[in-house]
Design a protein around this motif. Structure first.
Motif, PDB file in Angstrom:
ATOM      1  N   GLU A 134       0.805  -1.265  -0.007  1.00  0.00           N
ATOM      2  CA  GLU A 134       0.104   0.042   0.026  1.00  0.00           C
ATOM      3  C   GLU A 134       0.827   1.271   0.154  1.00  0.00           C
ATOM      4  OE1 GLU A 134      -3.891  -1.906   2.249  1.00  0.00           O
ATOM      5  OE2 GLU A 134      -2.805  -0.195   3.219  1.00  0.00           O
ATOM      6  N   SER A 135       2.145   1.159   0.554  1.00  0.00           N
ATOM      7  CA  SER A 135       2.866   2.385   0.444  1.00  0.00           C
ATOM      8  C   SER A 135       3.920   2.505  -0.578  1.00  0.00           C
ATOM      9  CB  SER A 135       3.514   2.456   1.864  1.00  0.00           C
ATOM     10  OG  SER A 135       4.485   1.403   2.229  1.00  0.00           O
ATOM     11  N   TYR A 136       3.861   1.534  -1.452  1.00  0.00           N
ATOM     12  CA  TYR A 136       4.894   1.314  -2.491  1.00  0.00           C
ATOM     13  C   TYR A 136       4.886   2.470  -3.658  1.00  0.00           C
ATOM     14  CZ  TYR A 136       7.273  -2.958  -1.109  1.00  0.00           C
ATOM     15  OH  TYR A 136       7.757  -3.824  -0.403  1.00  0.00           O
ATOM     16  N   PRO A 137       5.728   2.998  -4.273  1.00  0.00           N
ATOM     17  CA  PRO A 137       5.580   4.136  -5.281  1.00  0.00           C
ATOM     18  C   PRO A 137       4.766   3.526  -6.533  1.00  0.00           C
ATOM     19  CG  PRO A 137       7.819   3.066  -5.371  1.00  0.00           C
ATOM     20  CD  PRO A 137       7.248   2.539  -3.955  1.00  0.00           C
ATOM     21  N   SER A 138       4.061   4.424  -7.168  1.00  0.00           N
ATOM     22  CA  SER A 138       3.415   4.412  -8.476  1.00  0.00           C
ATOM     23  C   SER A 138       4.361   4.582  -9.460  1.00  0.00           C
ATOM     24  CB  SER A 138       2.165   5.101  -8.497  1.00  0.00           C
ATOM     25  OG  SER A 138       1.629   4.877  -9.782  1.00  0.00           O
ATOM     26  N   VAL A 139       4.537   3.349 -10.341  1.00  0.00           N
ATOM     27  CA  VAL A 139       5.243   3.553 -11.440  1.00  0.00           C
ATOM     28  C   VAL A 139       4.369   2.842 -12.588  1.00  0.00           C
ATOM     29  CG1 VAL A 139       7.596   3.839 -10.139  1.00  0.00           C
ATOM     30  CG2 VAL A 139       6.649   1.512 -10.963  1.00  0.00           C
ATOM     31  N   PRO A 140       4.878   3.235 -13.941  1.00  0.00           N
ATOM     32  CA  PRO A 140       4.252   2.246 -14.916  1.00  0.00           C
ATOM     33  C   PRO A 140       4.355   0.675 -14.930  1.00  0.00           C
ATOM     34  CG  PRO A 140       5.471   3.921 -16.124  1.00  0.00           C
ATOM     35  CD  PRO A 140       5.890   4.089 -14.647  1.00  0.00           C
ATOM     36  N   CYS A 141       3.415   0.038 -14.895  1.00  0.00           N
ATOM     37  CA  CYS A 141       3.307  -1.431 -14.714  1.00  0.00           C
ATOM     38  C   CYS A 141       2.942  -1.654 -13.386  1.00  0.00           C
ATOM     39  CB  CYS A 141       4.563  -2.088 -15.291  1.00  0.00           C
ATOM     40  SG  CYS A 141       4.649  -2.264 -17.020  1.00  0.00           S
ATOM     41  N   LEU A 142       3.182  -0.954 -12.479  1.00  0.00           N
ATOM     42  CA  LEU A 142       3.021  -1.056 -11.112  1.00  0.00           C
ATOM     43  C   LEU A 142       2.332   0.272 -10.365  1.00  0.00           C
ATOM     44  CD1 LEU A 142       6.509  -2.483 -10.218  1.00  0.00           C
ATOM     45  CD2 LEU A 142       4.150  -3.826 -10.348  1.00  0.00           C
ATOM     46  N   ARG A 143       1.179   0.636 -10.787  1.00  0.00           N
ATOM     47  CA  ARG A 143       0.586   1.920 -10.651  1.00  0.00           C
ATOM     48  C   ARG A 143      -0.157   1.886  -9.108  1.00  0.00           C
ATOM     49  NH1 ARG A 143       0.548   5.212 -14.954  1.00  0.00           N
ATOM     50  NH2 ARG A 143       1.654   3.915 -16.990  1.00  0.00           N
ATOM     51  N   ASP A 144      -0.263   0.733  -8.653  1.00  0.00           N
ATOM     52  CA  ASP A 144      -1.011   0.605  -7.252  1.00  0.00           C
ATOM     53  C   ASP A 144      -0.582  -0.658  -6.673  1.00  0.00           C
ATOM     54  OD1 ASP A 144      -2.672  -1.265  -8.272  1.00  0.00           O
ATOM     55  OD2 ASP A 144      -4.304   0.438  -8.568  1.00  0.00           O
TER      56      ASP A 144
END
Length: 366
Positions: free
Chosen positions: A63-73
């Protein structure tokens, strides 16, 4: 027909998409199809289908991980940990057709080129149609052989580009029907108006608007069945605006019909819902529904429910006050509408679509 349903949360969680896949799979298996589910949970003795485990790390860890392409949430991170184990379990030659609602990793695994060819793949818009309509970033790699659109808006947007079929989510009418509630079972008061929300605690569900709206009705008590990243925010807001008038629950699927029967009004505030199971379940239990006036909601409810622009909490409170008034005619109409969304009826529509897709692929190979 040999049919494969894939979703990381299968048999591990009982969220909307998981319930939808299990319900459709169960109906198809009982009708005689060879159905397999792959998920990260454990097998269930009473399941009419075959279940295979592919482990994953639950989304709550991310839940606290960063949002990046392919891993947006957090769901993207969960799916990434699921994909390697799915590869190990997935044998393309064992199936006539595959089905998923997760993008990108599950969709990529099921559609990857394999020696001897792969079965046709169907994508279901349980979590939105954004992979099918977007052409940027990782979405440009999306593909499917059939698209199940869970509401008319999705179908309108996609029917020209993809082989599409409009099939909404449904309800088990053998479990969800009107009856006596048991408020003591859930620790909710017997002498108040009970407003129920069944919702993940994420921003798109707008539970905070529900808290503020119910706070304007002095004798109302808000019950929220759900969890998610915003749990602390919602609980803090409820402590401020609804002291002693708020309950948050995590309820097993077996108890959900009883929870609906224990409420007076169902409140649903998402503006862009793909096809809410809770919406139809509430109707099947006879509950009046207050919801945002969106095309996908009107498609299910028609003109008999309390659909309104929900931007203003005061307007939402007014609709709740209207909905609490007993109306036998409205109640009979909502019960009749709910039967149109039975999983048994919807599963036959899935089967027809599968047969169309498989037949089309076979003819194209000749």
């Amino acid at each position: 027909m040999r049919i494969l349903f894939v979703l990381p949360g299968l048999h591990r969680h009982d969220r909307g998409a998981e319930i939808a896949f299990i319900s459709i799979a169960s109906e198809l298996a009982r009708a005689g199809d060879a159905v397999t589910l792959i998920g990260s949970g454990a097998g269930r003795e009473d399941a009419p289908y075959r279940f295979l485990n592919a482990a994953s790390i639950g989304r709550g860890r991310f839940e606290s991980y960063p949002s990046v392409p392919c891993l947006r949430d957090e769901t993207g991170y969960e799916e990434l940990t699921f994909a390697p184990n799915l590869i190990r379990q997935f044998r393309p030659r064992d199936y006539d057709i595959t089905l998923c609602c997760s993008y990108p990793f599950t969709n990529w695994v099921l559609r990857r080129p394999v020696w001897g060819g792969r079965p046709p793949h169907v994508f279901v818009t349980e979590n939105g149609d954004w992979p099918a309509v977007s052409d940027n970033s990782e979405f440009r790699f999306f593909g499917c052989d059939g698209l199940v659109c869970t509401n008319p808006e999705f179908y309108k947007r996609n029917k020209e580009r993809w082989r599409s079929r409009l099939i909404p989510n449904g309800v088990d009418c053998d479990r969800f029907f009107p009856g006596e509630g048991q408020r003591e079972e859930f620790g909710i008061p017997s002498n108040r108006l009970i407003v129920l929300m069944v919702s993940a605690l994420i921003s798109s569900k707008r539970v905070g608007i529900g808290v503020e709206a119910v706070s304007r009705i002095p004798d109302a008590h808000l019950v929220v069945a759900g969890d998610g990243p915003l749990r602390r925010t919602i609980e803090a807001e409820a402590a401020r605006l609804l002291p002693g008038r708020f309950t948050r629950l995590t309820v097993p699927p077996s108890k959900m019909p009883l929870l609906y029967r224990s409420a007076d009004v169902f409140l649903h505030l998402s503006k862009n819902e793909s096809s809410s199971l809770a919406f139809v379940e509430a109707m099947a239990c006879g509950l009046p529904v207050v919801a945002h006036d969106a095309p996908q909601m009107r498609y299910i409810a028609g003109d008999d429910e309390f659909l309104h622009d929900t931007e203003n909490p005061a307007d939402v409170a007014e609709q709740i006050s209207r909905a609490r008034i007993k109306d036998t005619i409205r109640r009979e109409r909502r019960l009749a509408k709910a039967t149109n969304f039975s999983w048994r009826k919807l599963s036959s529509q899935y089967k027809d679509f599968f047969e169309e897709i498989v037949a089309s692929q076979r003819s194209s190979r000749r």
